[in-house]
Design a protein around this motif. Structure first.
Motif, PDB file in Angstrom:
ATOM      1  N   GLU A  47     -21.927  -4.963  10.119  1.00 33.00           N
ATOM      2  CA  GLU A  47     -20.512  -5.046   9.707  1.00 33.00           C
ATOM      3  C   GLU A  47     -19.831  -6.285  10.290  1.00 33.00           C
ATOM      4  O   GLU A  47     -20.050  -6.647  11.441  1.00 33.00           O
ATOM      5  N   TYR A 100     -11.639  -3.997   5.925  1.00 32.96           N
ATOM      6  CA  TYR A 100     -10.417  -4.151   5.124  1.00 32.96           C
ATOM      7  C   TYR A 100      -9.262  -3.885   6.071  1.00 32.96           C
ATOM      8  O   TYR A 100      -9.193  -2.812   6.692  1.00 32.96           O
ATOM      9  N   LEU A 105     -12.297   4.396   2.500  1.00 31.23           N
ATOM     10  CA  LEU A 105     -11.563   4.912   3.662  1.00 31.23           C
ATOM     11  C   LEU A 105     -10.138   5.310   3.307  1.00 31.23           C
ATOM     12  O   LEU A 105      -9.547   4.754   2.378  1.00 31.23           O
ATOM     13  N   ASP A 151      -5.827   3.119   8.135  1.00 27.30           N
ATOM     14  CA  ASP A 151      -4.572   3.303   8.876  1.00 27.30           C
ATOM     15  C   ASP A 151      -3.556   2.326   8.302  1.00 27.30           C
ATOM     16  O   ASP A 151      -3.932   1.312   7.724  1.00 27.30           O
ATOM     17  N   TYR A 184      -6.067  10.124   1.220  1.00 31.72           N
ATOM     18  CA  TYR A 184      -7.250  10.445   2.007  1.00 31.72           C
ATOM     19  C   TYR A 184      -8.493   9.880   1.323  1.00 31.72           C
ATOM     20  O   TYR A 184      -8.505   9.652   0.102  1.00 31.72           O
ATOM     21  N   ASN A 229     -11.255  11.184   0.468  1.00 31.38           N
ATOM     22  CA  ASN A 229     -11.815  11.946  -0.663  1.00 31.38           C
ATOM     23  C   ASN A 229     -11.108  11.590  -1.968  1.00 31.38           C
ATOM     24  O   ASN A 229     -11.725  11.531  -3.036  1.00 31.38           O
ATOM     25  N   ALA A 262     -16.545   7.221   6.174  1.00 28.50           N
ATOM     26  CA  ALA A 262     -16.580   7.208   7.643  1.00 28.50           C
ATOM     27  C   ALA A 262     -16.667   8.630   8.191  1.00 28.50           C
ATOM     28  O   ALA A 262     -16.191   9.576   7.561  1.00 28.50           O
ATOM     29  N   CYS A 263     -17.263   8.763   9.380  1.00 26.74           N
ATOM     30  CA  CYS A 263     -17.211  10.058  10.066  1.00 26.74           C
ATOM     31  C   CYS A 263     -17.180   9.842  11.579  1.00 26.74           C
ATOM     32  O   CYS A 263     -17.422   8.734  12.055  1.00 26.74           O
ATOM     33  N   GLN A 299      -6.801  12.077  14.728  1.00 27.83           N
ATOM     34  CA  GLN A 299      -5.712  12.882  14.159  1.00 27.83           C
ATOM     35  C   GLN A 299      -6.200  14.236  13.637  1.00 27.83           C
ATOM     36  O   GLN A 299      -5.416  14.981  13.044  1.00 27.83           O
ATOM     37  N   ALA A 300      -7.473  14.535  13.818  1.00 22.65           N
ATOM     38  CA  ALA A 300      -8.002  15.783  13.241  1.00 22.65           C
ATOM     39  C   ALA A 300      -7.451  16.997  13.988  1.00 22.65           C
ATOM     40  O   ALA A 300      -7.194  16.936  15.189  1.00 22.65           O
ATOM     41  N   LYS A 315     -15.285  14.878   1.335  1.00 24.59           N
ATOM     42  CA  LYS A 315     -15.343  13.513   0.774  1.00 24.59           C
ATOM     43  C   LYS A 315     -16.760  13.163   0.327  1.00 24.59           C
ATOM     44  O   LYS A 315     -16.935  12.346  -0.569  1.00 24.59           O
ATOM     45  N   TYR A 333     -21.886  -2.725  14.400  1.00 19.55           N
ATOM     46  CA  TYR A 333     -20.580  -3.395  14.395  1.00 19.55           C
ATOM     47  C   TYR A 333     -20.788  -4.736  15.097  1.00 19.55           C
ATOM     48  O   TYR A 333     -20.861  -4.787  16.327  1.00 19.55           O
TER      49      TYR A 333
END
Ligand code: FAD
Length: 277
Positions: free
Chosen positions: A9, A41, A97, A100, A112, A114, A133-134, A141-142, A155, A257
């Motif tokens: 990435e 992005y 995604l 944010d 979201y 999905n 992403a997971c 925020q979950a 998703k 990454y």
């Protein structure tokens, strides 16, 4: 020597010098034979043009590239146009995604991941391979881990093909998460995201923001190392051990990454005895 499925990435640079650095890193990493390169992005669509331009440049070099994408504050028309431009360039992969919002963008109803996946499938059918992403240590925020995993299942069921994780440094934490995903009925591949250790201050600050845990022993060890050279060598030890543990546990591949740098990824892959064959 073993060929491994890896992906790498990048983020879209802001300057010409940054772009030259990115291209030099891509060239240096190509001998590893990555399955694809991905390009992030900016929050809220803030790098839409830069991401598109970097991705298009890579695609025109014949590289397999996956733009990251989120709705942000953009309309369906803008996102559909962007996706059509990727189709026209022969780009066949995406990372979808919620993303944010950048500060100052105000409050808008989030789209979201999905919903973005559903939108892409409705407009472009099966053209794209879509990753989502997971979060092995739970999205910040979950509500709780079970709910987060239910949304991940949602998703994937919406039409995505694979998930890539947030980075982590606990093998046990990842394995627990993977078991929970399997128990929740998730059977699509989950690729661990691997963050090389390049800079103590930046890594701690970013991890605190995105909810990735740096175990106390690792924080202490990083803070204790005085030279950059020692930090890089120590980081490569830690991250290559993590990768070796993950591969021994049968992960389908590794997503690096890169932070637009090549040396740490090259050194880690060399320690793991990876080659293109
Ligand atoms: P979602 O999957 O939409 O989840 C967001 C939160 O809402 C979670 O807490 C979840 O539990 C909950 N949720 C999910 N679905 C629903 C629903 N239907 N209803 C109610 N709640 C729901 N950020 C960038 O800005 N640019 C990038 O390029 C980028 N690339 C990334 C790549 C990877 C591999 C990873 C792991 C993260 C990346 N991020 C990127 C960070 C990401 O944008 C943030 O973590 C963001 O806060 C969540 O995005 P998501 O797609 O995971 O969100």
């Amino acid at each position: 020597m073993t060929a491994q499925k890896i992906s790498i990435e990048f983020f879209p640079p802001k300057t010409e010098v940054g772009l030259e650095k990115l291209n030099a890193s891509v060239d240096a990493l190509l001998p590893l034979g990555p399955e694809y390169f991905s390009v992030t992005y900016g929050a809220g669509g803030s790098t839409r043009g830069q991401t598109q331009s970097v991705v298009t440049g890579m695609a025109r070099r014949g590289l397999n590239v996956a733009p990251h994408l989120s709705f942000g504050t953009d309309s369906e028309e803008i996102i559909a146009e962007l996706l059509q431009s990727y189709v026209d360039e022969g780009i066949k992969r995406l990372v979808a995604l919620r993303g944010d919002l950048a500060s100052g963008m105000g409050q808008v109803k989030p789209v979201y991941a999905n919903e973005l996946v559903e939108f892409i499938r409705a407009r472009f059918g099966d053209w794209f391979h879509i990753s989502v992403a997971c979060y092995p240590e739970q999205h910040p925020q979950a509500i709780d881990l079970s709910t987060d995993i239910q949304y991940l299942a949602g998703k994937l069921d919406a039409g995505s093909d694979a998930a890539v994780t947030q980075y982590f440094y606990s093998l046990e934490g990842f394995l627990y998460f993977r078991d929970r995903c399997v128990a929740a009925g998730i059977s699509k591949p989950i690729y661990p995201g691997i963050m090389p250790i390049l800079n103590t201050e930046n890594l701690i600050r970013f991890s605190d923001l995105c909810g990735a845990d740096i175990p106390r022993w690792l924080r202490n060890a990083m803070n204790d190392l005085k030279s950059q050279e020692d930090l890089l060598r120590f980081g490569e030890d830690v991250v290559s051990d993590l990768c070796a543990g993950l591969l021994a546990e049968g992960v389908p591949g590794l997503h690096f990454y890169s932070m637009n740098q090549s040396q740490a990824v090259l050194n880690i892959c060399e320690r793991l005895n990876f080659s293109e064959d």
